[in-house]
Structure formats: C-alpha cells, structure tokens
Design a protein around this motif. Sequence first.
Motif, PDB file in Angstrom:
ATOM      1  N   MET A 179      -8.642  -0.808   4.467  1.00  0.00           N
ATOM      2  CA  MET A 179      -7.381  -0.474   3.773  1.00  0.00           C
ATOM      3  C   MET A 179      -6.806   0.839   4.300  1.00  0.00           C
ATOM      4  N   THR A 180      -7.666   1.833   4.403  1.00  0.00           N
ATOM      5  CA  THR A 180      -7.239   3.142   4.907  1.00  0.00           C
ATOM      6  C   THR A 180      -6.699   3.001   6.322  1.00  0.00           C
ATOM      7  N   THR A 181      -7.405   2.236   7.135  1.00  0.00           N
ATOM      8  CA  THR A 181      -7.007   2.033   8.536  1.00  0.00           C
ATOM      9  C   THR A 181      -5.652   1.356   8.626  1.00  0.00           C
ATOM     10  N   LEU A 182      -5.412   0.349   7.783  1.00  0.00           N
ATOM     11  CA  LEU A 182      -4.133  -0.377   7.821  1.00  0.00           C
ATOM     12  C   LEU A 182      -2.954   0.549   7.578  1.00  0.00           C
ATOM     13  N   LEU A 183      -3.081   1.423   6.565  1.00  0.00           N
ATOM     14  CA  LEU A 183      -1.973   2.340   6.284  1.00  0.00           C
ATOM     15  C   LEU A 183      -1.848   3.408   7.356  1.00  0.00           C
ATOM     16  N   SER A 184      -2.987   3.816   7.912  1.00  0.00           N
ATOM     17  CA  SER A 184      -2.950   4.791   9.009  1.00  0.00           C
ATOM     18  C   SER A 184      -2.259   4.179  10.226  1.00  0.00           C
ATOM     19  N   LEU A 185      -2.561   2.924  10.531  1.00  0.00           N
ATOM     20  CA  LEU A 185      -1.914   2.225  11.650  1.00  0.00           C
ATOM     21  C   LEU A 185      -0.418   2.054  11.388  1.00  0.00           C
ATOM     22  N   ARG A 186      -0.094   1.774  10.124  1.00  0.00           N
ATOM     23  CA  ARG A 186       1.322   1.559   9.768  1.00  0.00           C
ATOM     24  C   ARG A 186       2.158   2.815  10.001  1.00  0.00           C
ATOM     25  N   ALA A 187       1.513   3.968   9.897  1.00  0.00           N
ATOM     26  CA  ALA A 187       2.226   5.234  10.140  1.00  0.00           C
ATOM     27  C   ALA A 187       2.605   5.364  11.617  1.00  0.00           C
ATOM     28  N   GLU A 188       1.900   4.623  12.471  1.00  0.00           N
ATOM     29  CA  GLU A 188       2.079   4.781  13.916  1.00  0.00           C
ATOM     30  C   GLU A 188       2.642   3.556  14.633  1.00  0.00           C
ATOM     31  N   TYR A 189       2.325   2.348  14.132  1.00  0.00           N
ATOM     32  CA  TYR A 189       2.698   1.110  14.825  1.00  0.00           C
ATOM     33  C   TYR A 189       3.639   0.243  14.014  1.00  0.00           C
ATOM     34  N   LYS A 190       4.315  -0.709  14.723  1.00  0.00           N
ATOM     35  CA  LYS A 190       5.206  -1.650  14.043  1.00  0.00           C
ATOM     36  C   LYS A 190       4.367  -2.646  13.238  1.00  0.00           C
ATOM     37  N   THR A 191       4.893  -3.022  12.061  1.00  0.00           N
ATOM     38  CA  THR A 191       4.175  -3.907  11.141  1.00  0.00           C
ATOM     39  C   THR A 191       3.803  -5.236  11.794  1.00  0.00           C
ATOM     40  N   ILE A 192       4.733  -5.825  12.569  1.00  0.00           N
ATOM     41  CA  ILE A 192       4.479  -7.133  13.197  1.00  0.00           C
ATOM     42  C   ILE A 192       3.245  -7.089  14.102  1.00  0.00           C
ATOM     43  N   ASN A 193       3.073  -5.980  14.818  1.00  0.00           N
ATOM     44  CA  ASN A 193       1.912  -5.846  15.713  1.00  0.00           C
ATOM     45  C   ASN A 193       0.606  -5.732  14.932  1.00  0.00           C
ATOM     46  N   GLY A 220       0.808  -1.219   0.000  1.00  0.00           N
ATOM     47  CA  GLY A 220       0.000   0.000   0.000  1.00  0.00           C
ATOM     48  C   GLY A 220       0.838   1.265   0.000  1.00  0.00           C
ATOM     49  N   GLU A 221       1.895   1.247   0.823  1.00  0.00           N
ATOM     50  CA  GLU A 221       2.772   2.433   0.918  1.00  0.00           C
ATOM     51  C   GLU A 221       3.504   2.681  -0.397  1.00  0.00           C
ATOM     52  N   GLU A 222       3.948   1.578  -1.057  1.00  0.00           N
ATOM     53  CA  GLU A 222       4.640   1.697  -2.345  1.00  0.00           C
ATOM     54  C   GLU A 222       3.694   2.285  -3.402  1.00  0.00           C
ATOM     55  N   ILE A 223       2.446   1.834  -3.358  1.00  0.00           N
ATOM     56  CA  ILE A 223       1.442   2.363  -4.302  1.00  0.00           C
ATOM     57  C   ILE A 223       1.274   3.872  -4.080  1.00  0.00           C
ATOM     58  N   LEU A 224       1.249   4.275  -2.808  1.00  0.00           N
ATOM     59  CA  LEU A 224       1.121   5.703  -2.482  1.00  0.00           C
ATOM     60  C   LEU A 224       2.309   6.499  -3.003  1.00  0.00           C
ATOM     61  N   LYS A 225       3.530   5.943  -2.789  1.00  0.00           N
ATOM     62  CA  LYS A 225       4.744   6.628  -3.256  1.00  0.00           C
ATOM     63  C   LYS A 225       4.699   6.811  -4.768  1.00  0.00           C
ATOM     64  N   LEU A 226       4.189   5.779  -5.435  1.00  0.00           N
ATOM     65  CA  LEU A 226       4.089   5.797  -6.896  1.00  0.00           C
ATOM     66  C   LEU A 226       3.223   6.956  -7.376  1.00  0.00           C
ATOM     67  N   ILE A 227       2.152   7.260  -6.612  1.00  0.00           N
ATOM     68  CA  ILE A 227       1.281   8.378  -7.016  1.00  0.00           C
ATOM     69  C   ILE A 227       1.602   9.670  -6.253  1.00  0.00           C
ATOM     70  N   GLY A 228       2.706   9.642  -5.480  1.00  0.00           N
ATOM     71  CA  GLY A 228       3.210  10.851  -4.842  1.00  0.00           C
ATOM     72  C   GLY A 228       2.495  11.306  -3.582  1.00  0.00           C
ATOM     73  N   ILE A 229       1.993  10.355  -2.797  1.00  0.00           N
ATOM     74  CA  ILE A 229       1.337  10.699  -1.528  1.00  0.00           C
ATOM     75  C   ILE A 229       2.130  10.102  -0.379  1.00  0.00           C
ATOM     76  N   ASP A 230       2.417  10.901   0.654  1.00  0.00           N
ATOM     77  CA  ASP A 230       3.149  10.366   1.804  1.00  0.00           C
ATOM     78  C   ASP A 230       2.173   9.745   2.813  1.00  0.00           C
ATOM     79  N   VAL A 231       2.729   8.911   3.707  1.00  0.00           N
ATOM     80  CA  VAL A 231       1.912   8.165   4.666  1.00  0.00           C
ATOM     81  C   VAL A 231       1.158   9.095   5.616  1.00  0.00           C
ATOM     82  N   ASN A 232       1.796  10.225   6.002  1.00  0.00           N
ATOM     83  CA  ASN A 232       1.112  11.175   6.899  1.00  0.00           C
ATOM     84  C   ASN A 232      -0.166  11.723   6.276  1.00  0.00           C
ATOM     85  N   SER A 233      -0.086  12.092   4.999  1.00  0.00           N
ATOM     86  CA  SER A 233      -1.275  12.604   4.296  1.00  0.00           C
ATOM     87  C   SER A 233      -2.364  11.543   4.244  1.00  0.00           C
ATOM     88  N   PHE A 234      -1.945  10.302   3.960  1.00  0.00           N
ATOM     89  CA  PHE A 234      -2.903   9.206   3.873  1.00  0.00           C
ATOM     90  C   PHE A 234      -3.525   8.921   5.244  1.00  0.00           C
TER      91      PHE A 234
END
Length: 195
Positions: A122-136, A62-76
């Motif tokens: 999907m939105t929640t997963l990327l929002s969580l990824r901005a704040e929490y470790k992936t394994i959790n 998801g993050e790579e897809i965002l980078k591809l279209i020029g959006i950072d994780v904070n904005s998402f």
Amino acid sequence: MEFDLGFDWREIVTATMVLFAVIDIFGSIPIIINLRNKVGKIESEKASIVAAVIMIAFLFVGEEILKLIGIDVNSFAVAGSFVLFFLALEMILGIRLYRDEEASTASIVPIAFPLIAGAGTMTTLLSLRAEYKTINIIVAIALNIILVYIVLKASAKIERIIGPNGLGIIRKVFGVVLLAIAVKLFATNVKGLFE
C-alpha cells in the motif's frame, strides 16, 4: 517511447520491479506451502483477484484518504521510502524487523491480505503514484498479479526447482534493487516537503 494513453515502458518496468520486490512472492513460498499444508488447498484465483482489487482500489482512494487526514503525497512517499528501506534491509541481511502475524486461514487472509496487498505494498503504491502515471502502475499491478497467480499455482514445484539457496539469492538481489529505489524515492520527494 510513449503512447497517447500515457504508457511509458520504463515506468512500467520500474514499477513492476518495485512491486515485485515488495510483494516478494518468491520469498513467501515457504509461508504459502505451510498454509497449504495446514488448510489443504489455496484458491489461487480468489487470492489473486482480491489482492488486485485491494491494490487498485487503494491506488485510487488512498490519496483521498490521506487528504482527509491532512497528509500530502510527498510526506507519504518519504514515509514509504523508509518502509521500503527497512524491507530492503530485511531482504539483504536476512533479518526480520517486522512480520505480520501468520493466520491459520488461507486464500483471502493472509495470502491476498496482508501477504500480497499488505502495508508495504500500500505504501509503495502511493509512493509510486507520487512519481509515475497511474496507468503504468495499473499495468505493473496486473503483471505482478499474473506472476503471483502463477507462483501460487506452482509454489511446491518452484520450491523444489529453485531450492532454499536460489530463493535466498533472489531475495538479496531484489533487496539491493529495493534499497536503491527507496533512496531515489526519498531524494525525489523530500524536496517537495520544503517547497
């Protein structure tokens, strides 16, 4: 309490609760029962596995897809906080601001996608990824998928036991939790936009 792999029980519990509130599997029981009546049988295993695969795949690419279209994780994450905010309002006030169209087929569509692994998830997963470790987050996904599987298997029984009032109370409680999390997510990530 942290381990070498980066497990953090507080993160796991919070992420599990957020995903539980967004997936809202208990609130979806009437839809699941309606689909079961229409198509006869819902393949709980297939729906659960497909939803887990979609969620974990999106967590990583998801993050790579965002980078591809020029959006950072904070904005998402800030955009995600608005989605969570409106989902929470729906749950608390009992209104429908938005709902995906109901399909006539079951297991994969619409149960695995978009009922379980939909736009809000999907939105929640990327929002969580901005704040929490992936394994959790992966542990939180696994816990939710187990619960989803149990609910799919026993949907009719759960509806009889809890009843419409019980389902309403569960939705409202998790709506308030989701609203608080949306506010926290917004506050945490909005700073990143101006740095």
